[in-house]
Design a protein around this motif. Sequence first.
Motif, PDB file in Angstrom:
ATOM      1  N   UNK A   1      85.776  76.263 -14.168  1.00 28.69           N
ATOM      2  CA  UNK A   1      84.734  76.927 -14.943  1.00 28.69           C
ATOM      3  C   UNK A   1      84.621  78.396 -14.543  1.00 28.69           C
ATOM      4  N   UNK A   2      84.735  78.663 -13.239  1.00 31.75           N
ATOM      5  CA  UNK A   2      84.684  80.050 -12.782  1.00 31.75           C
ATOM      6  C   UNK A   2      85.867  80.831 -13.350  1.00 31.75           C
ATOM      7  N   UNK A   3      87.058  80.238 -13.278  1.00 32.36           N
ATOM      8  CA  UNK A   3      88.263  80.913 -13.782  1.00 32.36           C
ATOM      9  C   UNK A   3      88.177  81.163 -15.285  1.00 32.36           C
ATOM     10  N   UNK A   4      87.624  80.196 -16.012  1.00 32.00           N
ATOM     11  CA  UNK A   4      87.502  80.347 -17.461  1.00 32.00           C
ATOM     12  C   UNK A   4      86.658  81.583 -17.783  1.00 32.00           C
ATOM     13  N   UNK A   5      85.576  81.756 -17.053  1.00 25.53           N
ATOM     14  CA  UNK A   5      84.683  82.874 -17.318  1.00 25.53           C
ATOM     15  C   UNK A   5      85.246  84.206 -16.818  1.00 25.53           C
ATOM     16  N   UNK A   6      86.137  84.146 -15.835  1.00 23.56           N
ATOM     17  CA  UNK A   6      86.724  85.363 -15.290  1.00 23.56           C
ATOM     18  C   UNK A   6      88.008  85.779 -16.015  1.00 23.56           C
ATOM     19  N   UNK A   7      88.570  84.868 -16.812  1.00 21.80           N
ATOM     20  CA  UNK A   7      89.896  85.098 -17.388  1.00 21.80           C
ATOM     21  C   UNK A   7      90.016  86.425 -18.138  1.00 21.80           C
ATOM     22  N   UNK A   8      89.055  86.810 -18.973  1.00 24.93           N
ATOM     23  CA  UNK A   8      89.218  88.084 -19.694  1.00 24.93           C
ATOM     24  C   UNK A   8      89.382  89.282 -18.761  1.00 24.93           C
ATOM     25  N   UNK A   9      88.609  89.328 -17.695  1.00 27.39           N
ATOM     26  CA  UNK A   9      88.708  90.471 -16.785  1.00 27.39           C
ATOM     27  C   UNK A   9      90.005  90.419 -15.968  1.00 27.39           C
ATOM     28  N   UNK A  10      90.432  89.209 -15.568  1.00 27.42           N
ATOM     29  CA  UNK A  10      91.690  89.100 -14.834  1.00 27.42           C
ATOM     30  C   UNK A  10      92.848  89.552 -15.725  1.00 27.42           C
ATOM     31  N   UNK A  11      92.797  89.156 -16.985  1.00 29.02           N
ATOM     32  CA  UNK A  11      93.823  89.584 -17.936  1.00 29.02           C
ATOM     33  C   UNK A  11      93.821  91.107 -18.094  1.00 29.02           C
ATOM     34  N   UNK A  12      92.642  91.690 -18.107  1.00 29.42           N
ATOM     35  CA  UNK A  12      92.539  93.147 -18.207  1.00 29.42           C
ATOM     36  C   UNK A  12      93.117  93.809 -16.960  1.00 29.42           C
ATOM     37  N   UNK A  13      92.880  93.219 -15.801  1.00 19.17           N
ATOM     38  CA  UNK A  13      93.421  93.760 -14.555  1.00 19.17           C
ATOM     39  C   UNK A  13      94.945  93.745 -14.571  1.00 19.17           C
ATOM     40  N   UNK A  14      95.518  92.594 -14.927  1.00 16.24           N
ATOM     41  CA  UNK A  14      96.977  92.496 -14.944  1.00 16.24           C
ATOM     42  C   UNK A  14      97.581  93.414 -16.010  1.00 16.24           C
ATOM     43  N   UNK A  15      96.887  93.544 -17.142  1.00 11.54           N
ATOM     44  CA  UNK A  15      97.378  94.431 -18.195  1.00 11.54           C
ATOM     45  C   UNK A  15      97.374  95.892 -17.764  1.00 11.54           C
ATOM     46  N   UNK A  16      96.336  96.275 -17.046  1.00 14.89           N
ATOM     47  CA  UNK A  16      96.264  97.650 -16.550  1.00 14.89           C
ATOM     48  C   UNK A  16      97.383  97.932 -15.564  1.00 14.89           C
ATOM     49  N   UNK A  17      97.636  96.999 -14.663  1.00 19.56           N
ATOM     50  CA  UNK A  17      98.714  97.170 -13.695  1.00 19.56           C
ATOM     51  C   UNK A  17     100.078  97.179 -14.382  1.00 19.56           C
ATOM     52  N   UNK A  18     100.212  96.360 -15.429  1.00 19.32           N
ATOM     53  CA  UNK A  18     101.475  96.335 -16.171  1.00 19.32           C
ATOM     54  C   UNK A  18     101.740  97.688 -16.829  1.00 19.32           C
ATOM     55  N   UNK A  19     100.681  98.304 -17.342  1.00 16.34           N
ATOM     56  CA  UNK A  19     100.848  99.616 -17.974  1.00 16.34           C
ATOM     57  C   UNK A  19     101.278 100.675 -16.969  1.00 16.34           C
ATOM     58  N   UNK A  20     100.995 100.415 -15.687  1.00 20.09           N
ATOM     59  CA  UNK A  20     101.395 101.337 -14.627  1.00 20.09           C
ATOM     60  C   UNK A  20     102.747 100.954 -14.030  1.00 20.09           C
ATOM     61  N   UNK A  21     103.326  99.866 -14.546  1.00 15.27           N
ATOM     62  CA  UNK A  21     104.594  99.391 -14.008  1.00 15.27           C
ATOM     63  C   UNK A  21     104.449  98.709 -12.672  1.00 15.27           C
ATOM     64  N   UNK A  22     103.235  98.248 -12.329  1.00 14.48           N
ATOM     65  CA  UNK A  22     102.989  97.621 -11.031  1.00 14.48           C
ATOM     66  C   UNK A  22     102.353  96.247 -11.191  1.00 14.48           C
ATOM     67  N   UNK A  23     102.749  95.491 -12.190  1.00 11.33           N
ATOM     68  CA  UNK A  23     102.172  94.159 -12.393  1.00 11.33           C
ATOM     69  C   UNK A  23     102.446  93.236 -11.213  1.00 11.33           C
ATOM     70  N   UNK A  24     103.495  93.545 -10.454  1.00 13.85           N
ATOM     71  CA  UNK A  24     103.802  92.727  -9.286  1.00 13.85           C
ATOM     72  C   UNK A  24     102.733  92.774  -8.223  1.00 13.85           C
TER      73      UNK A  24
END
Length: 376
Positions: free
Chosen positions: A130-153
């Motif tokens: 339940x916690x992960x479900x509610x956090x998923x949008x922000x986690x996705x935004x975090x990974x997307x931001x890092x991907x745009x910087x070429x640092x998704x790893x």
Amino acid sequence: MRFKPTEWGFTTILIVIMGTWVALSQHPAFADTPQLSDYDVIQYAMIDGFGPQNIMELDNNGEIVLACVNGTTEDELRKLGISFVQSQVTLLKTWRVLQLDGEVLRTAFPILDRARTEKLRAITRAAAPEVCRRLQPRVTKLTGTLESLGRQGNAYSILFAYVVDGMVWDVFEENNLVNKKHITADRPFWAGEVWAVYPPREFRPGTNSLSDKGVSLKVNWSEEAIPKMIPFLADWKNLLQILDDYINVGRVVDKQAKEVFAPFNLFDTSGRFTIPIVEETPDNQLFQICHALSHEIVDIAPGVLDLPGLTAAFGFRDEKQTVVIAYHELMWDLMDIFTELGLVQKPLAFADPDNSEPQDIADLVFIVKSGTVGKQ
């Protein structure tokens, strides 16, 4: 978990360790039960010099600590064949590892055996989706931001080391959900929480931070990855040098430091860091996402954990102690589910350390700059 910074030259080193083993003596009276060396002894504490764990490592203090979990007298310890001198008991009481109730000595912190640890983990694991479900949008935004910087790893390490096991604890303290770690004259040597669980989790990374002048070089690590990280973690002199170079000139200029760390893919040929740099300012997107995530976790976690019920069921001192212990289990469950859902991926150095290369260590490293850096 956090420890009080100690000074190393001009740089403050803050060591964050998620799980530790205490090598302590064994006695035949406990031959059929785990020894304290089998437990994960955890300190969420500010420590001035020696801490509780250090005291338990001395002599056969660990044996005494386990014998006093349910309360026992000094005479009963002797009948069990546990040898000790009075100064040991005095030391354990002074460091608040044992407490005295009349003539009964009791271990002053929770020790959860297999049954109680498995029960607690079943509860936190059930709460985690339940916690992960509610956090998923922000986690996705975090990974997307890092991907745009070429640092998704770096997503896993930033999510874990900076947010889930980093900023969240600060927000818990800010909201008075856990006790602040202040050493006082009445409570000297250390301040915070200590507890032990059995068995330890199989995978639990930690974070080392080198900090100076509001800038921190954070290194996420795991026990499995340490053999590949030894050349990186062991060279404190050059680690301090690359941090100092960054603070003073914005890039690595020291020739030896560049040569030592070039294989780890932290910076380009000019010495400019290519790993993520989180500036704690309103206009830094990475910081804003991490800041929002940490507050959201703190808003959600206490409600899904049923703090009054857990406090009563496990006999914890109060709900503040319950938050520390229960969230410490929940955070691992969150990372497991984020990984299972594919929201973040374990860095190769964690997922397959044998096949990782030096350049993969860069996925475990990032820089944090305080919002006060550069301000007059």
